[in-house]
Design a protein around this motif. Sequence first.
Motif, PDB file in Angstrom:
ATOM      1  N   VAL A 203       1.724 -13.518 -11.901  1.00  0.00           N
ATOM      2  CA  VAL A 203       1.878 -14.650 -12.605  1.00  0.00           C
ATOM      3  C   VAL A 203       3.172 -15.484 -12.291  1.00  0.00           C
ATOM      4  O   VAL A 203       4.014 -14.737 -12.636  1.00  0.00           O
ATOM      5  CB  VAL A 203       1.337 -14.950 -14.249  1.00  0.00           C
ATOM      6  N   VAL A 204       2.955 -16.694 -11.523  1.00  0.00           N
ATOM      7  CA  VAL A 204       4.163 -17.129 -11.170  1.00  0.00           C
ATOM      8  C   VAL A 204       4.496 -18.701 -11.739  1.00  0.00           C
ATOM      9  O   VAL A 204       3.703 -19.300 -12.214  1.00  0.00           O
ATOM     10  CB  VAL A 204       4.376 -17.247  -9.675  1.00  0.00           C
ATOM     11  N   MET A 205       5.563 -19.340 -11.920  1.00  0.00           N
ATOM     12  CA  MET A 205       6.026 -20.605 -12.216  1.00  0.00           C
ATOM     13  C   MET A 205       7.095 -21.071 -11.407  1.00  0.00           C
ATOM     14  O   MET A 205       8.140 -20.227 -11.063  1.00  0.00           O
ATOM     15  CB  MET A 205       6.674 -20.518 -13.650  1.00  0.00           C
ATOM     16  N   THR A 206       6.714 -22.212 -10.953  1.00  0.00           N
ATOM     17  CA  THR A 206       8.018 -22.898  -9.950  1.00  0.00           C
ATOM     18  C   THR A 206       7.802 -24.616 -10.072  1.00  0.00           C
ATOM     19  O   THR A 206       7.228 -25.060 -10.909  1.00  0.00           O
ATOM     20  CB  THR A 206       7.916 -22.401  -8.569  1.00  0.00           C
ATOM     21  N   ASP A 207       8.246 -25.234  -9.128  1.00  0.00           N
ATOM     22  CA  ASP A 207       8.301 -26.766  -8.813  1.00  0.00           C
ATOM     23  C   ASP A 207       8.021 -26.893  -7.131  1.00  0.00           C
ATOM     24  O   ASP A 207       8.628 -26.160  -6.528  1.00  0.00           O
ATOM     25  CB  ASP A 207       9.694 -27.398  -9.245  1.00  0.00           C
ATOM     26  N   LEU A 208       6.881 -27.692  -7.169  1.00  0.00           N
ATOM     27  CA  LEU A 208       6.550 -28.022  -5.757  1.00  0.00           C
ATOM     28  C   LEU A 208       7.231 -29.571  -5.518  1.00  0.00           C
ATOM     29  O   LEU A 208       6.999 -30.516  -6.030  1.00  0.00           O
ATOM     30  CB  LEU A 208       4.989 -28.108  -5.430  1.00  0.00           C
ATOM     31  N   PRO A 209       8.413 -29.440  -4.834  1.00  0.00           N
ATOM     32  CA  PRO A 209       9.025 -30.807  -4.370  1.00  0.00           C
ATOM     33  C   PRO A 209       8.150 -31.753  -4.107  1.00  0.00           C
ATOM     34  O   PRO A 209       7.421 -31.711  -3.174  1.00  0.00           O
ATOM     35  CB  PRO A 209      10.190 -30.580  -3.539  1.00  0.00           C
ATOM     36  N   GLN A 268       9.579 -17.903   0.381  1.00  0.00           N
ATOM     37  CA  GLN A 268       9.935 -17.150  -0.708  1.00  0.00           C
ATOM     38  C   GLN A 268      10.830 -16.103  -0.331  1.00  0.00           C
ATOM     39  O   GLN A 268      10.540 -15.016   0.496  1.00  0.00           O
ATOM     40  CB  GLN A 268       8.408 -16.536  -1.363  1.00  0.00           C
ATOM     41  N   VAL A 269      12.193 -16.276  -0.882  1.00  0.00           N
ATOM     42  CA  VAL A 269      13.022 -15.185  -0.888  1.00  0.00           C
ATOM     43  C   VAL A 269      13.304 -14.896  -2.541  1.00  0.00           C
ATOM     44  O   VAL A 269      13.936 -15.783  -3.158  1.00  0.00           O
ATOM     45  CB  VAL A 269      14.435 -15.926  -0.501  1.00  0.00           C
ATOM     46  N   LEU A 270      12.899 -13.729  -2.799  1.00  0.00           N
ATOM     47  CA  LEU A 270      12.874 -13.351  -4.362  1.00  0.00           C
ATOM     48  C   LEU A 270      13.155 -11.899  -4.407  1.00  0.00           C
ATOM     49  O   LEU A 270      13.597 -11.144  -3.482  1.00  0.00           O
ATOM     50  CB  LEU A 270      11.261 -13.501  -4.872  1.00  0.00           C
ATOM     51  N   ALA A 271      13.671 -11.591  -5.642  1.00  0.00           N
ATOM     52  CA  ALA A 271      14.052 -10.372  -5.988  1.00  0.00           C
ATOM     53  C   ALA A 271      13.196  -9.456  -7.090  1.00  0.00           C
ATOM     54  O   ALA A 271      12.892 -10.305  -7.977  1.00  0.00           O
ATOM     55  CB  ALA A 271      15.203 -10.170  -6.176  1.00  0.00           C
ATOM     56  N   LEU A 272      12.698  -8.526  -6.844  1.00  0.00           N
ATOM     57  CA  LEU A 272      12.043  -7.949  -7.708  1.00  0.00           C
ATOM     58  C   LEU A 272      12.822  -7.124  -8.890  1.00  0.00           C
ATOM     59  O   LEU A 272      14.044  -6.787  -8.540  1.00  0.00           O
ATOM     60  CB  LEU A 272      11.063  -6.553  -7.289  1.00  0.00           C
ATOM     61  N   SER A 273      12.608  -7.092 -10.215  1.00  0.00           N
ATOM     62  CA  SER A 273      13.486  -6.447 -11.119  1.00  0.00           C
ATOM     63  C   SER A 273      13.461  -5.056 -10.782  1.00  0.00           C
ATOM     64  O   SER A 273      12.522  -4.531  -9.921  1.00  0.00           O
ATOM     65  CB  SER A 273      13.090  -6.636 -12.643  1.00  0.00           C
ATOM     66  N   ASN A 277       8.859  -5.279 -12.516  1.00  0.00           N
ATOM     67  CA  ASN A 277       7.531  -6.147 -13.192  1.00  0.00           C
ATOM     68  C   ASN A 277       7.869  -7.448 -13.275  1.00  0.00           C
ATOM     69  O   ASN A 277       7.170  -8.245 -13.759  1.00  0.00           O
ATOM     70  CB  ASN A 277       7.473  -5.500 -14.749  1.00  0.00           C
ATOM     71  N   SER A 278       9.047  -7.915 -12.714  1.00  0.00           N
ATOM     72  CA  SER A 278       9.184  -9.362 -12.750  1.00  0.00           C
ATOM     73  C   SER A 278       9.937  -9.827 -11.458  1.00  0.00           C
ATOM     74  O   SER A 278      10.587  -9.058 -10.531  1.00  0.00           O
ATOM     75  CB  SER A 278      10.195  -9.749 -13.801  1.00  0.00           C
ATOM     76  N   LEU A 279       9.717 -11.124 -11.163  1.00  0.00           N
ATOM     77  CA  LEU A 279      10.257 -11.713  -9.787  1.00  0.00           C
ATOM     78  C   LEU A 279      11.040 -12.761 -10.212  1.00  0.00           C
ATOM     79  O   LEU A 279      11.033 -13.564 -11.199  1.00  0.00           O
ATOM     80  CB  LEU A 279       9.227 -12.268  -8.973  1.00  0.00           C
ATOM     81  N   GLN A 280      12.195 -13.037  -9.202  1.00  0.00           N
ATOM     82  CA  GLN A 280      13.097 -14.172  -9.484  1.00  0.00           C
ATOM     83  C   GLN A 280      13.668 -14.425  -7.979  1.00  0.00           C
ATOM     84  O   GLN A 280      14.043 -13.663  -7.494  1.00  0.00           O
ATOM     85  CB  GLN A 280      14.193 -13.738 -10.306  1.00  0.00           C
ATOM     86  N   PRO A 294      13.536 -23.053  -7.830  1.00  0.00           N
ATOM     87  CA  PRO A 294      13.459 -21.607  -8.337  1.00  0.00           C
ATOM     88  C   PRO A 294      12.079 -21.056  -8.597  1.00  0.00           C
ATOM     89  O   PRO A 294      11.444 -22.084  -9.111  1.00  0.00           O
ATOM     90  CB  PRO A 294      14.268 -21.588  -9.737  1.00  0.00           C
ATOM     91  N   LEU A 295      11.768 -19.934  -8.434  1.00  0.00           N
ATOM     92  CA  LEU A 295      10.806 -19.352  -8.671  1.00  0.00           C
ATOM     93  C   LEU A 295      10.696 -18.194  -9.632  1.00  0.00           C
ATOM     94  O   LEU A 295      11.766 -17.236  -9.239  1.00  0.00           O
ATOM     95  CB  LEU A 295       9.826 -18.913  -7.515  1.00  0.00           C
ATOM     96  N   SER A 296      10.127 -17.976 -10.775  1.00  0.00           N
ATOM     97  CA  SER A 296      10.070 -16.701 -11.520  1.00  0.00           C
ATOM     98  C   SER A 296       8.601 -16.162 -11.342  1.00  0.00           C
ATOM     99  O   SER A 296       7.752 -17.094 -11.519  1.00  0.00           O
ATOM    100  CB  SER A 296      10.543 -17.145 -13.021  1.00  0.00           C
ATOM    101  N   GLY A 297       8.435 -15.061 -11.686  1.00  0.00           N
ATOM    102  CA  GLY A 297       6.994 -14.517 -11.897  1.00  0.00           C
ATOM    103  C   GLY A 297       7.156 -13.149 -12.676  1.00  0.00           C
ATOM    104  O   GLY A 297       8.219 -12.508 -12.972  1.00  0.00           O
ATOM    105  N   VAL A 298       5.747 -12.675 -13.197  1.00  0.00           N
ATOM    106  CA  VAL A 298       5.727 -11.380 -13.921  1.00  0.00           C
ATOM    107  C   VAL A 298       4.444 -10.833 -13.441  1.00  0.00           C
ATOM    108  O   VAL A 298       3.510 -11.457 -13.284  1.00  0.00           O
ATOM    109  CB  VAL A 298       5.606 -11.874 -15.550  1.00  0.00           C
ATOM    110  N   ARG A 299       4.516  -9.407 -13.460  1.00  0.00           N
ATOM    111  CA  ARG A 299       3.501  -8.778 -13.085  1.00  0.00           C
ATOM    112  C   ARG A 299       2.406  -8.789 -14.099  1.00  0.00           C
ATOM    113  O   ARG A 299       2.660  -8.666 -15.298  1.00  0.00           O
ATOM    114  CB  ARG A 299       3.958  -7.299 -12.900  1.00  0.00           C
ATOM    115  N   GLU A 300       1.302  -9.080 -13.840  1.00  0.00           N
ATOM    116  CA  GLU A 300      -0.010  -9.320 -14.935  1.00  0.00           C
ATOM    117  C   GLU A 300      -0.087  -7.917 -15.432  1.00  0.00           C
ATOM    118  O   GLU A 300      -0.137  -6.563 -14.787  1.00  0.00           O
ATOM    119  CB  GLU A 300      -1.297  -9.614 -14.298  1.00  0.00           C
ATOM    120  N   GLY A 301      -0.137  -7.531 -16.610  1.00  0.00           N
ATOM    121  CA  GLY A 301      -0.384  -6.430 -17.388  1.00  0.00           C
ATOM    122  C   GLY A 301       0.945  -5.808 -17.807  1.00  0.00           C
ATOM    123  O   GLY A 301       1.081  -4.816 -18.244  1.00  0.00           O
TER     124      GLY A 301
END
Length: 507
Positions: A203-209, A268-273, A277-280, A294-301
């Motif tokens: 599940v992710v959240m961001t902004d589409l310019p 997407q240039v992201l890093a897993l925790s 379990n999470s993305l940033q 910025p984009l943040s995400g979390v693994r479902e479950g």
Amino acid sequence: MQLRPRGLTAALLISAAGAVPALASEELLKNTCSTCHTAEENGLSRISGQRKTPEGWMMTLVRMQQAHGLEISAEDRRAIVQHLADTQGLAPSEAAPFRYALEKDPNAQESFDEPFASMCARCHTGARGLLQNRTAEEWALHMDFHVGHFPTIEYQALGRDREWYKIARTEIAGYLAEQNPLETAAWTDWQAAEKQPVAGDWVVMTDLPGIGEAYGKLTVTGDASPYQVSGEFMTADGTAHPASGQMNLYTGYEWRANLDIGGTAYRQVLALSEDGNSLQGRQFDRSNDALGAPLSGVREGAGSVILGTVPSAVPAGEAQVQVVGTGLDGLDSSSGEAAANTYGAALSLAAEGNGVVTFSTGGAEGQIAHYTSLDSLKVEPEFTIARVGGGSEEGPAAVPAYFNAVGMWNGPDGEAGTEDDVRVGRVEAQWTVANAHEHAAHMKDTEFAGEMQASGIFAPAVAGPNPDRPFSANNAGELRVQAEAMGQQAEAMLIVTVQRFIDPPIR
């Protein structure tokens, strides 16, 4: 083989669709590189004494092609980058302070102590030098490399006023060898750490310019790079933007994906925790990396996690809000009704006046502001640059700037612009630009430098001499970007400057 610098990060770290991925292995590295690099106890000469990010290793390989005639297929190149990043990469904690350079954040500002700032960060970002670890010998050879490849480095500004090579060899090499040695506890621990498979639902959240705040779900499938990614992003008005593409995972946590999102190519240039379990990170338009967010995400479950809300704030009255996260069954809200869904939970509000609605479940907490008035307004970023461009087939494209208006309430001290101010969230605003100072007015910068769009995106003018300006000057300029919303005004500083002709993956 001629490569365009702008496309290196976006295209070369991901194998082409339909191509058969080469096997990342020590054998492939030796077969490709041992013609020039001799075998040593720990590997191949020069190579074995360095650790880098995926982008850093890609830049090295491309330099071998351009400067030394290395012949290598795109698939083998990707596989070697994969192998080197996995076996000689950076630990998450080593890369963390400098991720802005990998993410191409246009608003990041660096500050380094001397003499590193003048000796190294005057030609490229300081992050580029610190996103690698080397042996003491390799750092010394790196100083020699600079003089060999860039012989005028000692005669440029901040070079000719000092004994550049002597300082580089006697001070900078030693400083970097101590600051970024080849062997560290962080890297040893990361190599030994158990890593969770990246496949699954995120599940992710961001902004589409130009479109707005967005949330969604990405499904990753596969057992190794390149992974397949599919899903969608949703905007606050319920519009779906389908997403699909490929992703490579390097070093057990470095997520690099090329996705089509609603018909636009994104990177997407992201890093897993470290627990997986999470993305940033940051997601941006592949054709113009200044347009991103910025984009943040979390693994479902992964338990109960709240990333935020879309929209980030709402006018008072009836509103539908998406609380973005996972494990949000039974979300308890201080106002309104919440119902879990595939992206977290949908929250129905009917709030009056200025206030904050809080919600929580399973230890996860969040909030959203509703408003009828604002005490002040803030433009983000407060300072950035744009670049003129275009005008020819070969020249770099214009680089825009992306602004958002954020509503604020006064804190307990009752004054705007102090540390206790309360951030309400993003609000709709009307955008204009003004000349930044008297000289900008004399040069008519607002007339020539570009135009502000209703979306908050500043579009720079075309590059090149302009006969309508004094001295046929370029269309550069210095502007104040102004936002107005609900009777409040705010501004930010924008420098519209010249093109960037050399644009490597790490600037």
